[in-house]
Design a protein around this motif. Sequence first.
Motif, PDB file in Angstrom:
ATOM      1  N   SER A 164      54.034   8.171  98.073  1.00 44.83           N
ATOM      2  CA  SER A 164      53.001   7.323  98.659  1.00 44.83           C
ATOM      3  C   SER A 164      52.243   8.058  99.765  1.00 44.83           C
ATOM      4  O   SER A 164      51.007   7.975  99.845  1.00 44.83           O
ATOM      5  N   LEU A 167      50.043  10.897  98.044  1.00 39.98           N
ATOM      6  CA  LEU A 167      48.929  10.347  97.266  1.00 39.98           C
ATOM      7  C   LEU A 167      47.874   9.721  98.176  1.00 39.98           C
ATOM      8  O   LEU A 167      46.685   9.766  97.865  1.00 39.98           O
ATOM      9  N   SER A 168      48.303   9.141  99.276  1.00 42.79           N
ATOM     10  CA  SER A 168      47.340   8.562 100.215  1.00 42.79           C
ATOM     11  C   SER A 168      46.432   9.648 100.783  1.00 42.79           C
ATOM     12  O   SER A 168      45.216   9.445 100.941  1.00 42.79           O
ATOM     13  N   LYS A 169      47.010  10.810 101.089  1.00 42.17           N
ATOM     14  CA  LYS A 169      46.204  11.927 101.587  1.00 42.17           C
ATOM     15  C   LYS A 169      45.231  12.416 100.514  1.00 42.17           C
ATOM     16  O   LYS A 169      44.063  12.724 100.802  1.00 42.17           O
ATOM     17  N   ALA A 171      44.081  10.613  98.024  1.00 40.77           N
ATOM     18  CA  ALA A 171      43.096   9.551  97.809  1.00 40.77           C
ATOM     19  C   ALA A 171      42.003   9.604  98.873  1.00 40.77           C
ATOM     20  O   ALA A 171      40.828   9.322  98.588  1.00 40.77           O
ATOM     21  N   ILE A 340      52.691   2.489  92.842  1.00 41.50           N
ATOM     22  CA  ILE A 340      52.285   3.329  93.971  1.00 41.50           C
ATOM     23  C   ILE A 340      50.795   3.660  93.878  1.00 41.50           C
ATOM     24  O   ILE A 340      50.064   3.579  94.871  1.00 41.50           O
ATOM     25  N   GLU A 343      48.809   0.592  94.767  1.00 36.48           N
ATOM     26  CA  GLU A 343      48.865   0.308  96.197  1.00 36.48           C
ATOM     27  C   GLU A 343      48.016   1.292  96.990  1.00 36.48           C
ATOM     28  O   GLU A 343      47.297   0.901  97.928  1.00 36.48           O
ATOM     29  N   VAL A 344      48.081   2.567  96.630  1.00 32.19           N
ATOM     30  CA  VAL A 344      47.302   3.595  97.337  1.00 32.19           C
ATOM     31  C   VAL A 344      45.806   3.364  97.134  1.00 32.19           C
ATOM     32  O   VAL A 344      45.017   3.438  98.086  1.00 32.19           O
ATOM     33  N   SER A 345      45.410   3.067  95.898  1.00 27.79           N
ATOM     34  CA  SER A 345      43.982   2.858  95.630  1.00 27.79           C
ATOM     35  C   SER A 345      43.454   1.649  96.392  1.00 27.79           C
ATOM     36  O   SER A 345      42.326   1.667  96.897  1.00 27.79           O
ATOM     37  N   SER A 347      44.710   0.409  99.261  1.00 31.27           N
ATOM     38  CA  SER A 347      44.762   0.595 100.708  1.00 31.27           C
ATOM     39  C   SER A 347      43.776   1.643 101.209  1.00 31.27           C
ATOM     40  O   SER A 347      43.261   1.538 102.335  1.00 31.27           O
ATOM     41  N   VAL A 348      43.475   2.654 100.383  1.00 35.17           N
ATOM     42  CA  VAL A 348      42.575   3.728 100.819  1.00 35.17           C
ATOM     43  C   VAL A 348      41.123   3.415 100.479  1.00 35.17           C
ATOM     44  O   VAL A 348      40.216   3.700 101.274  1.00 35.17           O
ATOM     45  N   GLN A 355      38.084   2.007  95.081  1.00 35.63           N
ATOM     46  CA  GLN A 355      39.431   1.718  94.590  1.00 35.63           C
ATOM     47  C   GLN A 355      39.546   2.054  93.100  1.00 35.63           C
ATOM     48  O   GLN A 355      40.544   2.638  92.663  1.00 35.63           O
TER      49      GLN A 355
END
Length: 389
Positions: A164, A167-169, A171, A340, A343-345, A347-348, A355
């Motif tokens: 997570s 992937l957030s970085k 994204a 995951i 959720e990442v798409s 939230s970012v 998204q």
Amino acid sequence: MQPIYIVLLLVAIIALGEVLSLSTRAKIPTLLVVIATTFVLLQTGILPESYIEASTFVAAGSVLVPVLIVHLGTLIPLPVIKKQYQAVLITVIGLIISVVTMLSLITLFFDYSTAVAGAGPLTGGIIAYIVTSEGLTAAGYTSIAAIPVVVFALQNLVGMPLTSILLSKYALSIRDSLADEAVATTEQPDSPLAADPDKKLIIPARFMQSHFFILFLLFIGGALATWLGSITGINYSLWSLAIGVAGSAFRFYPDRALDKSNSTGLAMVALIIVVINSLVGITWDQVVSALLPVIFIIVIGTTGLIIGGIIGGKIFKWKPTKSIPVVLTALYGFPGDYLIVEEVSRSVGRNEAEQRRIMNELVAPMLIGGFTSVTIGSIVIASILIGTL
């Protein structure tokens, strides 16, 4: 106690795990809840060990294992895998480096059997765990029987948060590099797990409308795999997987065959009860004694996966924040990989278009990575390594 009451109790434990997993978006894995709850109930005597065998689901689950593996071979069509060949190869590189690292260092610190006990579960999912657990028991390694189940229960807690974060970085880099006009025109692709509605089978379609007939075909594959395993010495799980992949490629099986027969849910319950049964005979002292090798296995194995992800990313010019998560899917698989990404798409991405773009780029390689490791790679690894004991 009547078997129906025992099964009700066991299914209640599984349902509790699902509720907690869904409520926390898989941060608390279902199988961790199931394993921990059942182990406590067994150790306290609230759930007598004889009850699990008396449920009759253990025998049913054991019969269904080769059938389920045949089904796994039908999950993702070969054309989809070919399109995502980079994700497949990066995952394979990660698995190889992780296994070699574990076999080298864990054997040095402990012994070879301990390395084998951890390698299968760490690189995959429930089937790899069952193959490893059964193999250790058959080979007489009962003293380390707790290692695979503890690895299996805890590896999610390492893999999912790390994935997570990375992937957030990645994204963020997608979001920052996009123009709104380009994003708005991006369409949502079909999921790699979706069945091909246009796939023509060699068996007339009117027969394939029967759930029972599809089950019959799957049991043919499972029985053939078991027979081939008995005469060749090659683990039945490898034959089951090969039969599923070949059967799907040659249009003998429909995509996602067990789903088409409406039998996946009950089959998975039986399979999880097989996992629960593997806890019988494992004591608290064994679990405590397994913690040190398990920590080494998870740290060394995960480090190997990360190194493999970095090397694979350099070969195919992927950013490490994308290639490493694809390899780390070995630690949790589906549906964790999908959840995951979702959720990442969410939230970012600052709007629906962003998204959707993040989801589009990440969902296919992540799902294919999990399929390569959990569904195929780990079964091959566990089957081969168990054969070396």
